[in-house]
Design a protein around this motif. Structure first.
Motif, PDB file in Angstrom:
ATOM      1  N   LEU A  77      31.830  43.267  31.949  1.00 41.15           N
ATOM      2  CA  LEU A  77      33.102  43.872  32.336  1.00 41.15           C
ATOM      3  C   LEU A  77      33.934  44.089  31.076  1.00 41.15           C
ATOM      4  O   LEU A  77      33.853  43.307  30.126  1.00 41.15           O
ATOM      5  CB  LEU A  77      33.851  42.966  33.310  1.00 41.15           C
ATOM      6  CG  LEU A  77      33.215  42.808  34.693  1.00 41.15           C
ATOM      7  CD1 LEU A  77      33.965  41.753  35.495  1.00 41.15           C
ATOM      8  CD2 LEU A  77      33.204  44.129  35.445  1.00 41.15           C
TER       9      LEU A  77
ATOM     10  N   TYR B  41      41.480  45.662  35.546  1.00 43.37           N
ATOM     11  CA  TYR B  41      40.342  46.227  36.265  1.00 43.37           C
ATOM     12  C   TYR B  41      40.763  46.581  37.696  1.00 43.37           C
ATOM     13  O   TYR B  41      41.402  45.792  38.386  1.00 43.37           O
ATOM     14  CB  TYR B  41      39.170  45.255  36.285  1.00 43.37           C
ATOM     15  CG  TYR B  41      37.852  45.915  36.627  1.00 43.37           C
ATOM     16  CD1 TYR B  41      37.050  46.444  35.622  1.00 43.37           C
ATOM     17  CD2 TYR B  41      37.441  46.047  37.944  1.00 43.37           C
ATOM     18  CE1 TYR B  41      35.848  47.072  35.919  1.00 43.37           C
ATOM     19  CE2 TYR B  41      36.244  46.679  38.258  1.00 43.37           C
ATOM     20  CZ  TYR B  41      35.450  47.187  37.231  1.00 43.37           C
ATOM     21  OH  TYR B  41      34.273  47.817  37.531  1.00 43.37           O
TER      22      TYR B  41
ATOM     23  N   ARG C 230      33.357  51.683  36.719  1.00 47.84           N
ATOM     24  CA  ARG C 230      33.343  51.037  35.402  1.00 47.84           C
ATOM     25  C   ARG C 230      33.809  51.998  34.312  1.00 47.84           C
ATOM     26  O   ARG C 230      34.488  51.585  33.368  1.00 47.84           O
ATOM     27  CB  ARG C 230      31.941  50.510  35.105  1.00 47.84           C
ATOM     28  CG  ARG C 230      31.553  49.366  36.034  1.00 47.84           C
ATOM     29  CD  ARG C 230      30.150  48.892  35.774  1.00 47.84           C
ATOM     30  NE  ARG C 230      29.806  47.792  36.694  1.00 47.84           N
ATOM     31  CZ  ARG C 230      29.082  46.747  36.355  1.00 47.84           C
ATOM     32  NH1 ARG C 230      28.615  46.629  35.133  1.00 47.84           N
ATOM     33  NH2 ARG C 230      28.813  45.812  37.232  1.00 47.84           N
TER      34      ARG C 230
ATOM     35  N   SER D  99      37.054  51.580  31.733  1.00 47.12           N
ATOM     36  CA  SER D  99      36.723  51.373  30.321  1.00 47.12           C
ATOM     37  C   SER D  99      37.328  52.430  29.412  1.00 47.12           C
ATOM     38  O   SER D  99      37.596  52.161  28.242  1.00 47.12           O
ATOM     39  CB  SER D  99      35.197  51.366  30.133  1.00 47.12           C
ATOM     40  OG  SER D  99      34.599  50.325  30.859  1.00 47.12           O
TER      41      SER D  99
END
Length: 710
Positions: free
Chosen positions: A59, A85, A190, A194
């Motif tokens: 992560l 997140y 993800r 990111s």
């Protein structure tokens, strides 16, 4: 002879080369290991598979949040990359569609690598004799970002970012493998968490908050297109710049692509393109200096939290690793401070000595039985801005050195690298406690002279503060009147080294070369002046040490938190040397002296405060006899002053709370506070305990046994 055939051939060469390279790439899709080997890759297929597996669970770095004790009020954040997140279900479909339109329109058709895109990019680049198009899919971009984020060595960083064919083939191979392990939705989630959007916004939550001050689930098509357009070049397309021309053009390109892919109707896209970019910028706080002004004094607790964190093995093998965890680990940290007690502490030090005084008056309040710090206050403003501070009054400091008032971030209350302040007679607790724990009784009697010559300490001859202290004393009266010669004699009986070792068990640390030398095993037996408090200590240490006495001899390490949660919401744990898993935020306690010894010490410690002990008599008068009347309930404690009253202390406790207050000049220890101000820490502790416990039931101390009374 005509040159036209040669010219035509020349135009074909780049295209043939492009087709050849595209063919190699297509072969790589079918035989990725062979292709990687064919271009000289040194990384084995096994190593690539291992890295891919790591990426499936990896992560990105995430912001850690520091909360007030209510667990809701954010005091500040810690981050290198501002990121929180966010699950895909909490991200607007507009944003999901915009990023696909902007970066990888065939995302849902390919398997991680897009052969058509690769071929198209090679042809375009060959024609332009440069790099005019990229061929990275969202999956490949995510692989690159994840490899960069997980890099821990310069070599790994270089491998993740270097512009080489080997890196590109490695990304392709890993992208193919990753799509076998994760769904498209997982990869998109993800990726969006990111990507870097500029302005220190890492991930869509941060970007949405920083640019539009809203959660990502509420992003409109226009806002989503604006953010999606940033990923390609955050600085070039920055909508917060004075000229939004490039940002608007890039946003409009994304809106057109969304329309072409069917995410928006042509009319909606046209209407959206006519809208100006409307920003609502937010600048998220970072680190302790960003604690809101109304909570300013909590900055000192925040700073203590950082110092405490950096010493916890649970977060890494060294300070750098631990602080990296704090700034990247996505923790939710809840301080142990009590707002009511903190307010009382602030009021009762702030009114005694103003922020413009060279003398620091500070207080720490801790909870016996847990070690949790409930308040930290000092007559200073927590600020990095020292510009308006006067020059230091320490003659050894340079002319450009600033004093630590009115602004400072120095750990004046403890928990940092400052040595502290000489604590005077508050140290008499340690030989008394050691004597009681070794079997001596409260009625241990000595005819204490005005001056006592110690043969044990090589003829050292300390004296009392006044002749009125001379005469027959017990532990009750000796402690109540702070009789130096009684306690030097008592320390001889039990051994100065035992008192020193006990102080260490109660959390004291020796931070100066002089203190370390005297406390060493070779010299501790001769440290007669230890009982008079010639060593430096911090209010954090003294509140915690006296708190152990209040807790019937059970010492609990000082701890600034009541809870720490991982990014997934589970409590943060560590494994002890014996293999037991424990929560990091749980109290860490151990029995240091017997409960009876601690209760006896408390009985004697009621004498300095004007309180009445359960079993003995105080001998007439005491050094802080106003405390009992101020607190209005059973209370124990001890005053402390140094030579020429360079510093003055009071440490006091009830069964519920222990508090230590001092006044001294942190810049210049030779700047004497003076006898006239020795009452300041006494009042600070007494009034803080009174205000903190107002409305709570009165609790009594546990009395000592007949055996230890004597």
């Amino acid at each position: 002879m005509s040159n036209r055939p040669l010219a035509a051939a020349g135009r074909l060469v780049p295209l043939l080369r492009a087709g050849l390279i595209a063919g190699i790439v297509l072969a790589a899709l079918a035989y990725p290991v062979a292709a990687a080997t064919g271009i000289g890759a040194k990384v084995t297929a096994h190593a690539l598979e291992h890295k891919t597996k790591i990426l499936t669970s990896a992560l990105p770095a995430e912001t850690s949040y520091l909360y007030a004790p209510d667990g809701k009020t954010v005091l500040t954040m810690f981050y290198e990359e501002y990121r929180q997140y966010t699950k895909l279900s909490d991200i607007s479909p507009n944003m999901q569609q915009a990023i696909v339109a902007a970066e990888d329109s065939r995302f849902y058709q390919h398997r991680g690598v897009d052969p058509k895109g690769v071929a198209r990019a090679f042809v375009a680049n060959a024609r332009s004799s440069g790099v005019s198009q990229g061929a990275s899919t969202l999956t490949m971009q995510y692989v690159r970002m994840a490899l960069r984020d997980s890099a821990r060595t310069p070599k790994e960083v270089q491998e993740a970012t270097q512009q080489t064919s080997l890196r590109k083939i490695r990304e392709m191979r890993m992208a193919l493998d990753l799509e076998k392990e994760l769904s498209k939705e997982q990869i998109l989630e993800r990726y969006l968490n990111s990507a870097y959007f500029g302005h220190r916004a890492y991930g869509i939550y941060a970007a949405s908050e920083i640019f539009f001050s809203k959660p990502p689930k509420d992003l409109t098509p226009v806002e989503a297109a604006t953010l999606a357009g940033l990923v390609k070049s955050p600085s070039e397309y920055d909508p917060a710049s004075s000229d939004q021309k490039d940002a608007t053009a890039r946003r409009n390109y994304v809106l057109d692509r969304m329309a072409q892919l069917g995410y928006l109707s042509p009319d909606d896209a046209a209407r959206a393109k006519r809208e100006p970019i409307r920003l609502k910028l937010t600048y998220p706080p970072n680190d302790c200096a960003s604690v809101p002004e109304k909570w300013n004094s909590w900055g000192f607790a925040c700073d203590y939290l950082k110092n405490w964190w950096s010493a916890q093995p649970a977060f890494g093998d060294n300070r750098l690793e631990r602080m990296d965890k704090l700034r990247r680990g996505g923790y939710r940290i809840v301080l142990s401070m009590d707002p009511k007690i903190q307010e009382a502490a602030e009021k009762n030090v702030g009114t005694k000595e103003n922020t413009g005084s060279p003398f620091a008056n500070g207080i720490v309040v801790s909870e016996p039985g847990t070690g949790r710090v409930k308040a930290m206050a000092v007559n200073r403003t927590y600020s990095l801005n020292l510009e308006d501070n006067p020059p230091s009054n320490n003659p050894e400091a340079g002319p450009k050195v600033k004093a630590n008032y009115p602004n400072t971030v120095a750990p004046l209350l403890g928990g940092g690298d400052l040595p502290g302040y000489q604590a005077g007679s508050t140290f008499k607790m340690f030989p008394m406690l050691a004597a009681l724990d070794s079997g001596m009784t409260l009625n241990t009697t000595f005819n204490a002279p005005y001056r006592y010559r110690s043969e044990v300490y090589d003829g050292w001859a300390p004296s009392n503060a006044s002749g009125a202290m001379s005469g027959v004393q017990t532990m009750w009266s000796g402690f109540g009147k702070s009789v130096n010669t009684y306690f030097v004699w008592l320390e001889e009986q039990v051994g100065a080294d035992k008192a020193v070792r006990l102080a260490e068990q109660l959390g004291l640390r020796w931070r100066t070369d002089v203190d370390r030398e005297h406390a060493s095993p070779a010299k501790a037996k001769k440290w007669g002046a230890f009982t008079l408090g010639v060593s430096d200590a911090t209010p954090l240490e003294m509140a915690t040490a006296y708190g152990a006495v209040a807790a019937d001899g059970r010492y609990c390490e000082a701890i600034p938190v009541q809870a720490i949660f991982n990014r997934d919401g589970t409590p943060t744990t560590y494994r002890t040397a014996s293999g037991i898993e424990r929560e990091v935020a749980k109290p860490r306690c151990r029995q240091v002296v017997s409960a009876d010894a601690a209760r006896a010490a408390t009985d004697a410690a009621r004498c300095p405060t004007g309180d009445t002990p359960a079993r003995g008599g105080c001998g007439g008068w005491s050094t802080a006899d106003s405390v009992r009347g101020t607190v209005g309930r059973p209370v124990a404690g001890k005053t402390g002053t140094t030579d020429s009253t360079r510093s003055a202390w009071f440490v006091g406790y009830t069964p519920e709370l222990a508090a230590a207050s001092f006044i001294a000049d942190p810049d210049n220890p030779f700047n004497a506070v003076g006898d006239g101000q020795s009452q300041i820490p006494i009042n600070a502790v007494a009034q803080t305990l009174r205000d903190a416990l107002k409305g709570k039931p009165t609790r009594e101390f546990n009395p000592p046994s007949d055996a230890i009374v004597g």
